[in-house]
Design an enzyme around this catalytic site. Structure first.
Site, short mmCIF file in Angstrom:
data_model
loop_
_atom_site.label_atom_id
_atom_site.label_comp_id
_atom_site.label_asym_id
_atom_site.label_seq_id
_atom_site.Cartn_x
_atom_site.Cartn_y
_atom_site.Cartn_z
N THR A 274 44.67 77.72 45.58
CA THR A 274 45.76 77.89 45.70
C THR A 274 46.67 77.96 44.44
O THR A 274 46.91 76.88 44.18
CB THR A 274 46.57 77.26 46.92
OG1 THR A 274 45.80 77.30 48.05
CG2 THR A 274 47.98 77.70 46.99
N LYS B 231 49.36 83.77 51.08
CA LYS B 231 49.17 82.41 51.37
C LYS B 231 50.23 81.71 51.33
O LYS B 231 50.65 80.94 52.03
CB LYS B 231 48.00 81.94 50.27
CG LYS B 231 47.98 80.20 50.12
CD LYS B 231 46.98 79.67 51.13
CE LYS B 231 47.06 78.16 51.02
NZ LYS B 231 46.61 77.63 52.17
N LYS C 27 53.26 71.15 47.25
CA LYS C 27 52.77 72.13 46.19
C LYS C 27 53.02 73.73 46.53
O LYS C 27 53.22 74.57 45.86
CB LYS C 27 51.33 71.98 45.89
CG LYS C 27 50.63 72.90 45.13
CD LYS C 27 49.42 72.74 45.14
CE LYS C 27 48.61 73.93 44.55
NZ LYS C 27 47.20 73.97 44.36
P1 NAD Z 1 40.31 68.56 45.04
O1 NAD Z 1 41.45 67.79 44.00
O2 NAD Z 1 39.90 67.82 46.14
O3 NAD Z 1 39.26 69.31 44.18
C1 NAD Z 1 39.53 69.88 42.90
C2 NAD Z 1 38.34 69.76 42.15
O4 NAD Z 1 38.51 70.28 41.07
C3 NAD Z 1 38.14 68.26 41.78
O5 NAD Z 1 36.87 67.68 42.04
C4 NAD Z 1 38.24 68.27 39.94
O6 NAD Z 1 37.48 67.35 39.46
C5 NAD Z 1 37.95 69.71 39.97
N1 NAD Z 1 38.37 70.09 38.59
C6 NAD Z 1 39.67 70.09 37.88
N2 NAD Z 1 39.64 70.57 36.79
C7 NAD Z 1 38.40 71.22 36.57
C8 NAD Z 1 37.63 71.87 35.42
N3 NAD Z 1 38.32 72.05 34.43
N4 NAD Z 1 36.30 71.99 35.43
C9 NAD Z 1 35.57 71.55 36.69
N5 NAD Z 1 36.21 70.84 37.85
C10 NAD Z 1 37.53 70.68 37.58
O7 NAD Z 1 41.17 69.48 45.78
P2 NAD Z 1 40.89 70.29 46.94
O8 NAD Z 1 41.25 69.74 48.28
O9 NAD Z 1 39.37 70.79 47.07
O10 NAD Z 1 41.81 71.57 46.69
C11 NAD Z 1 41.35 72.86 45.83
C12 NAD Z 1 42.21 74.13 46.02
O11 NAD Z 1 42.44 74.54 47.47
C13 NAD Z 1 43.60 73.50 45.61
O12 NAD Z 1 44.20 74.77 44.90
C14 NAD Z 1 44.42 73.53 46.94
O13 NAD Z 1 45.87 73.81 46.75
C15 NAD Z 1 43.56 74.50 47.84
N6 NAD Z 1 43.68 74.27 49.18
C16 NAD Z 1 43.40 72.96 49.63
C17 NAD Z 1 43.27 72.64 51.12
C18 NAD Z 1 43.22 71.33 51.65
O14 NAD Z 1 43.22 71.04 52.75
N7 NAD Z 1 42.81 70.37 50.73
C19 NAD Z 1 43.69 73.66 51.97
C20 NAD Z 1 43.87 75.06 51.50
C21 NAD Z 1 43.85 75.18 50.03
#
Ligand code: NAD
Length: 294
Positions: free
Chosen positions: A93, A168, A243
């Site tokens: 997102t 979204k 966010k």
């Molecule tokens: P998270 O923080 O658990 O996972 C993100 C991952 O990206 C982390 O493991 C981090 O180490 C990795 N990362 C960051 N920079 C990086 C790089 N340069 N190279 C490789 N890896 C890298 O977050 P999440 O909950 O998995 O969310 C991911 C996305 O999905 C976000 O944009 C969030 O807004 C969206 N989202 C989350 C949810 C939810 O319920 N968690 C629901 C819908 C959408």
């Protein structure tokens, strides 16, 4: 079956990549955090030493990262190493502007691309029941749809590049506003001596009916699966709702749209987060609403 690179194996990306393995794809992943890599490896994902190594030989590259700056930086890093005609998909997102820049970057390298943010949370990621909202041209969407269907139950083509992110943040702005509205109604009902169940029974079958009430009720009791019954453990954390509301307000400002309630919802969630509740489910906002009366 395809060779897929998956960058960002966190709470969402890890289980999504695992579902691609279950569907028979060869998945090579990368993340900055060792624990995420270890968990992904246990799910059958091959772990590369760098993001650039992960994309070598991939027909499809998927990113699931925290914010626009991470997506742009990873896409810029890996695109020169991606094979001819590989499909670029971003499921994070992020802000609409960054999503459009990412598409532009892929187009400059003649690569098809899709922004495909998701709804459904970590439960949907694990259960492969996510909804994908996609932006990109018809050709890229046709390529992306079958692979997204391995991770979700609904895949919607919303329009050109950036349209998935637009859908979204509009959806989540409705959600943020409606959860505050439902919370205010329960807080008022409490002061007026109404039981939670009585208000639920009326509003859930009347014109106040909405998802925040009937699927995610912010008081314990009427909807047994809602986080209110589990001490407001997420679910969908307040920090993530904040966010998305911030993204909606940035987009509204850039596009010249008036979203007064979206702006107010952002400030209410911001106050709740600043009070130390960023990790609480967003339906916990009812506690903040009650406290405003003190
Ligand atoms: P998270 O923080 O658990 O996972 C993100 C991952 O990206 C982390 O493991 C981090 O180490 C990795 N990362 C960051 N920079 C990086 C790089 N340069 N190279 C490789 N890896 C890298 O977050 P999440 O909950 O998995 O969310 C991911 C996305 O999905 C976000 O944009 C969030 O807004 C969206 N989202 C989350 C949810 C939810 O319920 N968690 C629901 C819908 C959408």
């Amino acid at each position: 079956m395809a060779n897929i690179a998956f960058i960002g194996l966190g709470n969402m990306g890890g289980p999504m990549a695992a579902n691609l393995v279950k569907a028979g794809h060869k998945v090579t992943g990368f993340d900055l955090v060792q624990a995420s890599k270890d968990a992904a490896k246990a799910d059958g994902i091959g772990i590369a030493a760098t993001a650039t190594d992960a994309v070598k030989g991939a027909e499809i590259v998927i990113t699931m990262l925290p914010a626009g700056k991470h997506v742009l930086s990873v896409w810029k890093e890996v695109i020169p190493s991606v094979g001819k005609n590989a499909l670029m998909i971003d499921c994070s997102t992020i802000d609409v502007e960054s999503a459009r820049h990412a598409h532009d970057h892929a187009t400059e390298h003649n690569l098809p691309s899709i922004d495909a943010p998701v709804s459904g949370g970590t439960g949907g990621a694990k259960g492969a029941t996510l909804t994908f909202m996609c932006g990109g041209d018809d050709h890229a969407f046709a390529l992306a749809k079958p692979v997204l269907e391995n991770m979700g139950k609904k895949v919607v083509h919303c329009g050109k590049g950036g349209a998935g992110q637009a859908a979204k943040i509009c959806n989540n702005m409705i959600l943020g506003i409606s959860m505050i509205g439902v919370s205010e109604a329960f807080a008022l009902g409490e002061k007026l001596g109404l039981s939670h169940q009585a208000l639920f029974d009326v509003a859930s079958t009347s014109s106040g009916q909405c998802w925040s009430l009937t699927s995610y009720c912010p008081v314990p009791g009427p909807v047994p699966a809602s986080p209110a019954n589990n001490d407001y453990k997420p679910g969908f954390a307040t920090a993530l709702m904040l966010k998305d509301l911030r993204l909606s307000q940035e987009a509204a400002k850039a596009a010249g749209a008036a979203t007064p309630l979206g702006g107010h919802a952002e400030s209410i969630y911001e106050a709740f987060e600043k009070a130390g509740h960023g990790g609480v489910d967003f339906s916990g906002i009812i506690k903040h609403v009650r406290d405003l009366a003190k």
